[in-house]
Design a protein around this motif. Structure first.
Motif, PDB file in Angstrom:
ATOM      1  N   GLU A  40       0.804  -1.213   0.000  1.00  0.00           N
ATOM      2  CA  GLU A  40       0.000   0.000   0.000  1.00  0.00           C
ATOM      3  C   GLU A  40       0.842   1.270   0.000  1.00  0.00           C
ATOM      4  O   GLU A  40       0.539   2.228  -0.726  1.00  0.00           O
ATOM      5  N   ARG A  41       1.916   1.275   0.788  1.00  0.00           N
ATOM      6  CA  ARG A  41       2.666   2.516   1.004  1.00  0.00           C
ATOM      7  C   ARG A  41       4.104   2.483   0.518  1.00  0.00           C
ATOM      8  O   ARG A  41       4.774   3.520   0.531  1.00  0.00           O
ATOM      9  N   GLY A  42       4.586   1.319   0.113  1.00  0.00           N
ATOM     10  CA  GLY A  42       5.980   1.237  -0.290  1.00  0.00           C
ATOM     11  C   GLY A  42       6.897   1.081   0.917  1.00  0.00           C
ATOM     12  O   GLY A  42       6.464   1.204   2.070  1.00  0.00           O
ATOM     13  N   TYR A  43       8.162   0.826   0.633  1.00  0.00           N
ATOM     14  CA  TYR A  43       9.122   0.589   1.719  1.00  0.00           C
ATOM     15  C   TYR A  43       9.320   1.833   2.567  1.00  0.00           C
ATOM     16  O   TYR A  43       9.241   1.784   3.802  1.00  0.00           O
ATOM     17  N   GLU A  44       9.577   2.957   1.932  1.00  0.00           N
ATOM     18  CA  GLU A  44       9.868   4.179   2.676  1.00  0.00           C
ATOM     19  C   GLU A  44       8.658   4.681   3.452  1.00  0.00           C
ATOM     20  O   GLU A  44       8.794   5.291   4.514  1.00  0.00           O
ATOM     21  N   ILE A  48       8.267   0.530  11.182  1.00  0.00           N
ATOM     22  CA  ILE A  48       8.186  -0.589  12.113  1.00  0.00           C
ATOM     23  C   ILE A  48       7.057  -0.359  13.115  1.00  0.00           C
ATOM     24  O   ILE A  48       6.346  -1.294  13.507  1.00  0.00           O
ATOM     25  N   GLU A  49       6.873   0.898  13.532  1.00  0.00           N
ATOM     26  CA  GLU A  49       5.806   1.215  14.478  1.00  0.00           C
ATOM     27  C   GLU A  49       4.437   0.807  13.934  1.00  0.00           C
ATOM     28  O   GLU A  49       3.618   0.224  14.654  1.00  0.00           O
ATOM     29  N   GLU A  50       4.197   1.116  12.638  1.00  0.00           N
ATOM     30  CA  GLU A  50       2.906   0.782  12.039  1.00  0.00           C
ATOM     31  C   GLU A  50       2.724  -0.728  11.939  1.00  0.00           C
ATOM     32  O   GLU A  50       1.627  -1.250  12.185  1.00  0.00           O
ATOM     33  N   ILE A  51       3.779  -1.414  11.565  1.00  0.00           N
ATOM     34  CA  ILE A  51       3.705  -2.873  11.450  1.00  0.00           C
ATOM     35  C   ILE A  51       3.391  -3.484  12.808  1.00  0.00           C
ATOM     36  O   ILE A  51       2.516  -4.342  12.940  1.00  0.00           O
ATOM     37  N   ALA A  52       4.104  -3.039  13.841  1.00  0.00           N
ATOM     38  CA  ALA A  52       3.891  -3.576  15.184  1.00  0.00           C
ATOM     39  C   ALA A  52       2.488  -3.267  15.684  1.00  0.00           C
ATOM     40  O   ALA A  52       1.810  -4.130  16.257  1.00  0.00           O
ATOM     41  N   GLN A  53       2.047  -2.054  15.442  1.00  0.00           N
ATOM     42  CA  GLN A  53       0.725  -1.655  15.909  1.00  0.00           C
ATOM     43  C   GLN A  53      -0.371  -2.475  15.245  1.00  0.00           C
ATOM     44  O   GLN A  53      -1.301  -2.937  15.906  1.00  0.00           O
ATOM     45  N   ARG A  54      -0.257  -2.654  13.932  1.00  0.00           N
ATOM     46  CA  ARG A  54      -1.293  -3.412  13.230  1.00  0.00           C
ATOM     47  C   ARG A  54      -1.273  -4.882  13.628  1.00  0.00           C
ATOM     48  O   ARG A  54      -2.323  -5.539  13.646  1.00  0.00           O
ATOM     49  N   ALA A  55      -0.101  -5.387  13.983  1.00  0.00           N
ATOM     50  CA  ALA A  55      -0.002  -6.785  14.409  1.00  0.00           C
ATOM     51  C   ALA A  55      -0.336  -6.961  15.883  1.00  0.00           C
ATOM     52  O   ALA A  55      -0.478  -8.095  16.357  1.00  0.00           O
ATOM     53  N   GLY A  56      -0.442  -5.852  16.609  1.00  0.00           N
ATOM     54  CA  GLY A  56      -0.766  -5.931  18.025  1.00  0.00           C
ATOM     55  C   GLY A  56       0.379  -6.397  18.885  1.00  0.00           C
ATOM     56  O   GLY A  56       0.185  -7.077  19.896  1.00  0.00           O
ATOM     57  N   VAL A  57       1.619  -6.030  18.479  1.00  0.00           N
ATOM     58  CA  VAL A  57       2.797  -6.412  19.259  1.00  0.00           C
ATOM     59  C   VAL A  57       3.652  -5.178  19.488  1.00  0.00           C
ATOM     60  O   VAL A  57       3.381  -4.095  18.963  1.00  0.00           O
ATOM     61  N   SER A  58       4.703  -5.347  20.252  1.00  0.00           N
ATOM     62  CA  SER A  58       5.631  -4.250  20.483  1.00  0.00           C
ATOM     63  C   SER A  58       6.705  -4.243  19.404  1.00  0.00           C
ATOM     64  O   SER A  58       6.955  -5.264  18.744  1.00  0.00           O
ATOM     65  N   LYS A  59       7.349  -3.102  19.224  1.00  0.00           N
ATOM     66  CA  LYS A  59       8.413  -2.990  18.212  1.00  0.00           C
ATOM     67  C   LYS A  59       9.533  -4.003  18.430  1.00  0.00           C
ATOM     68  O   LYS A  59      10.035  -4.587  17.453  1.00  0.00           O
ATOM     69  N   PRO A  60       9.965  -4.261  19.683  1.00  0.00           N
ATOM     70  CA  PRO A  60      11.044  -5.235  19.869  1.00  0.00           C
ATOM     71  C   PRO A  60      10.738  -6.624  19.318  1.00  0.00           C
ATOM     72  O   PRO A  60      11.649  -7.344  18.916  1.00  0.00           O
ATOM     73  N   GLU A 113      -4.001 -12.309  -8.942  1.00  0.00           N
ATOM     74  CA  GLU A 113      -5.320 -12.286  -8.326  1.00  0.00           C
ATOM     75  C   GLU A 113      -5.255 -12.698  -6.853  1.00  0.00           C
ATOM     76  O   GLU A 113      -5.885 -12.075  -5.996  1.00  0.00           O
ATOM     77  N   GLU A 114      -4.494 -13.735  -6.566  1.00  0.00           N
ATOM     78  CA  GLU A 114      -4.470 -14.284  -5.215  1.00  0.00           C
ATOM     79  C   GLU A 114      -3.485 -13.576  -4.294  1.00  0.00           C
ATOM     80  O   GLU A 114      -3.658 -13.586  -3.076  1.00  0.00           O
ATOM     81  N   ARG A 115      -2.444 -13.000  -4.848  1.00  0.00           N
ATOM     82  CA  ARG A 115      -1.410 -12.359  -4.029  1.00  0.00           C
ATOM     83  C   ARG A 115      -1.103 -10.966  -4.583  1.00  0.00           C
ATOM     84  O   ARG A 115       0.036 -10.654  -4.926  1.00  0.00           O
ATOM     85  N   THR A 116      -2.145 -10.165  -4.683  1.00  0.00           N
ATOM     86  CA  THR A 116      -2.010  -8.835  -5.277  1.00  0.00           C
ATOM     87  C   THR A 116      -0.983  -7.991  -4.533  1.00  0.00           C
ATOM     88  O   THR A 116      -0.157  -7.303  -5.157  1.00  0.00           O
ATOM     89  N   ASP A 117      -1.022  -8.011  -3.201  1.00  0.00           N
ATOM     90  CA  ASP A 117      -0.057  -7.237  -2.425  1.00  0.00           C
ATOM     91  C   ASP A 117       1.367  -7.648  -2.750  1.00  0.00           C
ATOM     92  O   ASP A 117       2.256  -6.812  -2.933  1.00  0.00           O
TER      93      ASP A 117
END
Length: 240
Positions: A40-44, A48-60, A113-117
């Motif tokens: 959706e947003r590219g690498y840049e 890590i904060e967004e990834i951790a938040q969406r996964a419901g875990v801490s950054k570490p 179709e199956e792995r668009t992302d």
């Protein structure tokens, strides 16, 4: 009977206990979450904060599994390349030529179709993060090499110049790839219809190939097409 309640400001909200994951399950979860964000947003544009938040875990936790954003991105690209390469190459190495062309087109469309992302990540392929061997262009080069080998054998058998096989391989794979990327945006007609029309153009063009094509001049006139095409199952005039 009166029920005592905690005073304002002292009430604690109890959250439902979160299901514990194994290390392998957590790693897979982080990969899936990050794949959607990177697509959706590219690498840049992904942190890590967004990834951790969406996964419901801490950054570490993310750092523990992947060492950082770059490591996580590399794992995702490797997995997508492996999946797509397996789908495409298996289509190129089985069955007869017509079926192979059909299955290559269908395999690429199915993956999109199956792995668009995952596909969007491969196509984007940030050069600073992904090495030359794990990009969509690298996969296309692999497919071109295999198609080139098939065409060279076919050309030689038919008396055509096998040295032209690389040119035709580039054209065929490029046509399928570009059409598939167009279809990813419109998603119609159905992928089976798209694959059938791609095969129609590829196969009928290859089977009626002119061994020595030349450019025509401005006076060239198209031959008049027959009023009705004889079906392949119908006998010819000489009974063959």
């Amino acid at each position: 009977m009166a029920i005592s309640r905690p005073a304002d400001g002292t009430e604690e909200v109890r959250k439902a206990p979160r299901a514990r994951m194994t290390g392998a399950q957590r790693r897979l979860q982080l990969i899936e979450v990050a794949r959607g964000l990177f697509a959706e947003r590219g690498y840049e544009g992904t942190s890590i904060e967004e990834i951790a938040q969406r996964a419901g875990v801490s950054k570490p936790i993310v750092y523990e599994h992947f060492g950082g954003k770059e490591g996580l991105y590399a794992v995702i690209v490797d997995r997508e390349m492996e999946t797509l390469l397996e789908m495409v190459t298996s289509s190129l190495t089985k069955n007869r030529s017509l079926y192979r062309i059909q299955q290559v087109a269908l395999a690429l469309l199915t993956y999109m179709e199956e792995r668009t992302d995952g596909f969007r990540i491969l196509v984007r392929g940030e050069s600073a993060i992904v090495d030359e061997d794990t990009r969509y262009s690298s996969l296309l080069n692999d497919a071109i090499s295999q198609v080139e080998h098939l065409l060279a054998s076919d050309f030689e058998r038919r008396g055509f110049d096998p040295g032209l096989a690389p040119l035709y391989a580039q054209a065929l794979v490029g046509m399928v790839s570009v059409t598939a990327q167009w279809w990813l945006d419109v998603r119609e007609p159905p992928k089976e219809v798209v694959a059938a029309h791609l095969v129609n153009l590829c196969w009928n063009g290859l089977t009626r190939l002119d061994p020595d094509p030349i450019l025509v001049d401005a006076e060239y006139k198209e031959p008049t097409p027959p009023t009705m095409h004889r079906r392949a199952s119908e006998p010819s005039d000489d009974g063959q």
